[in-house]
Design an enzyme around this catalytic site. Structure first.
Site, short mmCIF file in Angstrom:
data_model
loop_
_atom_site.label_atom_id
_atom_site.label_comp_id
_atom_site.label_asym_id
_atom_site.label_seq_id
_atom_site.Cartn_x
_atom_site.Cartn_y
_atom_site.Cartn_z
N LYS A 156 1.35 -1.25 -0.18
CA LYS A 156 -0.33 0.11 0.19
C LYS A 156 0.94 1.09 0.14
CE LYS A 156 -3.74 2.57 0.70
NZ LYS A 156 -4.14 2.44 2.61
N HIS A 185 -3.97 4.65 -2.23
CA HIS A 185 -3.78 5.79 -1.85
C HIS A 185 -4.42 7.08 -2.66
CE1 HIS A 185 -6.08 8.99 0.61
NE2 HIS A 185 -5.07 9.53 -0.29
N HIS A 214 -9.94 4.86 -3.33
CA HIS A 214 -10.57 6.30 -3.75
C HIS A 214 -10.96 6.74 -5.09
CE1 HIS A 214 -9.67 5.59 0.85
NE2 HIS A 214 -8.40 5.90 0.35
N ASP A 241 -12.36 1.30 3.84
CA ASP A 241 -11.77 2.33 4.62
C ASP A 241 -12.13 2.17 6.49
OD1 ASP A 241 -9.46 3.17 4.72
OD2 ASP A 241 -10.30 5.86 4.17
#
Length: 414
Positions: free
Chosen positions: A201, A242, A262, A330
């Site tokens: 991530k 992200h 997102h 999330d």
């Protein structure tokens, strides 16, 4: 392994690949696998469980959670803003065992724990949590762990940015994810993979709930993004980024990032790039309604008011364009256990209920590269849940999970 033969009877079962609801369901489970669906005769000596008018589904999947924060001491949503310096790794892990059970009871049998954003001294707490669950020590979903989120100094996923800490209050190492420049980002990726991370991530753009970051601003350079992806892909590990801002999303796609988290401010051209490259999107869209920002700093409330409405419209356009969309919440940005709210949000933004179910099963399984779950079919893992009514017509019933089986073991039967 559980070698018992169990027969589940229910009013119906859903084929999430086709979106069809089949009435009169009988599923035979042998050990931890589905042995048969609607067989002509039942195996002798099986334990029969009659679930009445419920509908059977495969276990759901949440592609963005953080089980190590939020939860029992703050059930309404985000954790105490000082958790970064008040909580030690032992307390975090104990909290995570509760959050794991809550998530499993909500019907989510597989999750990605997408990036520790805390100081741990280099320990990958989510990897160890997943091992404990796999060995049967505690109840919880299967965990695809990311280890520490990799972020530049001052990036959205830099833990000191959530609390606006003064210098030197929480020093972080490269092993803990704060990495700058190509050599450091390569080292950080290698460290996470060495100690068990199954996905990487990264922080590719600013965020909404971090101080001092512009939500749309690209944070890692193109060269750093390419290095991260190269390092991960050579090890057979996928990368999730992200990214709210359009420039950051485009840079991630060019670098070969597998999944955008997102994607709030993506333009139509960028959405078309995602379709062309096969880049997945995990929109975490229920944040728009479910994230309680009432106690956040005014600057963060302002960012949320600007970003969230645009994010909802971006998702509508992404659905229409055919982007591969997987389910992710999330959590604890929304409380653990409320994960099914994301399916409602996907339907509200333009998916059919059947498409939303597919996002939380088949597409999520594809995203993590597994073929042993995400559907009800002979030979697959016996991850099975049951809800009242018809979720292909009314997605809200998915919030009322009455029965949970994972790996052939019953964890909930209300």
């Amino acid at each position: 392994m559980n070698d018992q033969v169990i027969v589940l009877r229910a009013a119906a079962w859903v084929d999430v690949e086709t979106g069809q609801r089949h009435t009169s369901a009988v599923i035979v489970v042998e050990g931890n696998r589905i042995a048969a669906i609607d067989p002509p005769e039942l195996p002798a000596g099986a334990q029969v469980i009659d679930l009445g008018e419920l509908t059977l589904l495969p276990g759901l999947m949440d592609m963005e959670v953080n089980l190590l924060i939020g939860g029992p001491d703050n059930p309404s949503g985000l954790p105490n803003p000082m958790h970064g310096v008040q909580d030690d790794p032992v307390y975090r892990t104990l909290r995570a065992t509760v959050n794991a059970g809550t998530t499993l009871h909500a019907g989510f049998t597989t999750v990605r724990n997408l990036g520790l954003m805390v100081k741990t001294g280099g320990y990958l707490l989510d990897v160890d949590l997943g091992r404990a669950i796999e060995q049967g020590w505690i109840a919880g979903p299967r965990i695809v762990a990311a280890g520490h989120a990799i972020t530049p100094t001052g990036g959205h996923l830099d833990p000191t940015m959530f609390q606006r800490l003064a210098p030197h209050i929480m020093p972080l190492s490269v092993e803990e994810g704060r990495a700058n420049g190509v050599p450091q980002v390569r080292e950080s990726v290698r460290y996470q993979i060495k100690y068990g991370a199954e996905v990487i991530k990264i922080s590719a753009s600013g965020g909404v709930m971090s101080h001092g970051t512009v939500a749309g601003a690209q944070q890692y350079s193109d060269e750093e993004l390419v290095a991260i992806v190269d390092e991960a892909h050579r090890a057979g590990v996928r990368v999730a980024a992200h990214a709210h801002g359009d420039a950051g999303i485009r840079a991630c796609i060019r670098a070969g990032v597998d999944c955008i988290e997102h994607g709030s401010l993506a333009t139509d051209d960028t959405i078309a790039m995602m379709v062309e490259h096969g880049t997945y999107l995990v929109p975490t869209s229920y944040l728009s309604e479910g994230l309680d920002v009432s106690k956040a700093a005014p600057a963060l409330q302002k960012k949320a008011a600007e970003v969230f409405p645009r994010a909802r419209e971006t998702l509508r356009r992404a659905i229409h364009a055919g982007v591969k969309i997987a389910c992710g919440t999330d959590a604890p940005a929304i409380p653990h256990g409320h994960n099914a709210k994301e399916l409602w949000a996907l339907v509200d933004r333009g998916m059919t209920p059947a498409q939303a179910l597919r996002a939380a099963t088949v597409t999520s399984a594809e995203l993590i590269g597994v073929e042993d779950r995400g559907r009800l079919a002979p030979g697959l893992l016996a991850d099975i849940i049951a809800v009242p009514g018809d979720p292909t017509a009314d997605i809200s019933v998915i919030e009322d999970v009455r029965f949970v089986m994972k790996d052939g073991h019953i964890h909930k039967n209300s």
